[in-house]
Motif scaffolding. Structure first.
Motif, PDB file in Angstrom:
ATOM      1  N   SER A  57       0.936  -1.168  -0.008  1.00 45.84           N
ATOM      2  CA  SER A  57       0.040  -0.032   0.033  1.00 45.84           C
ATOM      3  C   SER A  57       0.519   1.219  -0.066  1.00 45.84           C
ATOM      4  O   SER A  57       0.592   2.154  -0.666  1.00 45.84           O
ATOM      5  CB  SER A  57      -0.867   0.035   1.142  1.00 45.84           C
ATOM      6  OG  SER A  57      -1.557  -1.011   1.135  1.00 45.84           O
ATOM      7  N   PRO A  67      -4.355   7.304  -1.104  1.00 41.51           N
ATOM      8  CA  PRO A  67      -4.618   6.256  -0.056  1.00 41.51           C
ATOM      9  C   PRO A  67      -6.080   6.204   0.484  1.00 41.51           C
ATOM     10  O   PRO A  67      -6.723   7.141   0.561  1.00 41.51           O
ATOM     11  CB  PRO A  67      -3.705   6.820   1.150  1.00 41.51           C
ATOM     12  CG  PRO A  67      -3.484   8.197   0.857  1.00 41.51           C
ATOM     13  CD  PRO A  67      -3.813   8.495  -0.506  1.00 41.51           C
ATOM     14  N   ASN A  71      -5.393   4.485   5.820  1.00 44.48           N
ATOM     15  CA  ASN A  71      -3.975   4.664   5.250  1.00 44.48           C
ATOM     16  C   ASN A  71      -3.629   6.065   5.217  1.00 44.48           C
ATOM     17  O   ASN A  71      -2.530   6.604   5.862  1.00 44.48           O
ATOM     18  CB  ASN A  71      -3.588   4.120   3.971  1.00 44.48           C
ATOM     19  CG  ASN A  71      -3.402   2.397   4.196  1.00 44.48           C
ATOM     20  OD1 ASN A  71      -3.222   1.868   5.306  1.00 44.48           O
ATOM     21  ND2 ASN A  71      -3.593   1.853   3.071  1.00 44.48           N
TER      22      ASN A  71
END
Length: 151
Positions: A57, A67, A71
């Protein structure tokens, strides 16, 4: 699309429901630039571990993807922790978001720094700062910028 301000973020009304964007005041491009610097100095896996997110990620974020909220929260909180731990380092600062040239920004940035001071205290602080900057430029053998004398 309607926007509604919240204490902890901004909620965007969407067809499938609402979604809160954590830390809307932080420019994610600035966070990405700093994250890239840190990953280049260390490793993607190490920085992702420090942030608390999966390295895949984090790698996608570095490549430019937006994101997910969780995140983004982790990235912004990590960025803010880093700033508190290393405030004097040369990493990306919100000031980098300014689009004009340093010659145009210098006086206005100084005004922002001194905004809470009034009268003689402001004048004295401005003089001390511009004197220190001029000395720094001279020590580095670099010409003093014009804006330094327009403040």
């Amino acid at each position: 699309m309607a926007l509604f301000a919240l204490d902890k973020g901004v909620t965007t009304a969407m067809a499938e429901g609402t979604r809160e964007v954590p830390y809307p005041e932080l420019d994610i491009a600035v966070v990405r630039k700093y994250a890239n610097r840190r990953a280049n100095a260390s490793s993607v896996r190490e920085i992702a571990r420090r942030i608390g997110m999966r390295h895949t990620s984090f790698d996608k974020f570095l490549a430019g993807s937006e994101p997910y909220a969780r995140n983004r929260t982790l990235l912004c909180e990590w960025y803010l922790r880093e700033h508190l731990a290393h405030p004097a380092s040369e990493w990306a600062h919100p000031v980098e978001r300014l689009s004009s040239t340093p010659a145009e920004d210098g006086p206005s940035l100084l005004d922002r720094l001194l905004s809470e001071l009034r009268g003689e205290a402001r004048t004295e602080a401005r003089l001390r700062i511009t004197t220190a900057l001029a000395q720094g430029y001279r020590r580095m053998g670099v010409g003093e910028p014009e804006w330094l004398y327009r403040t």
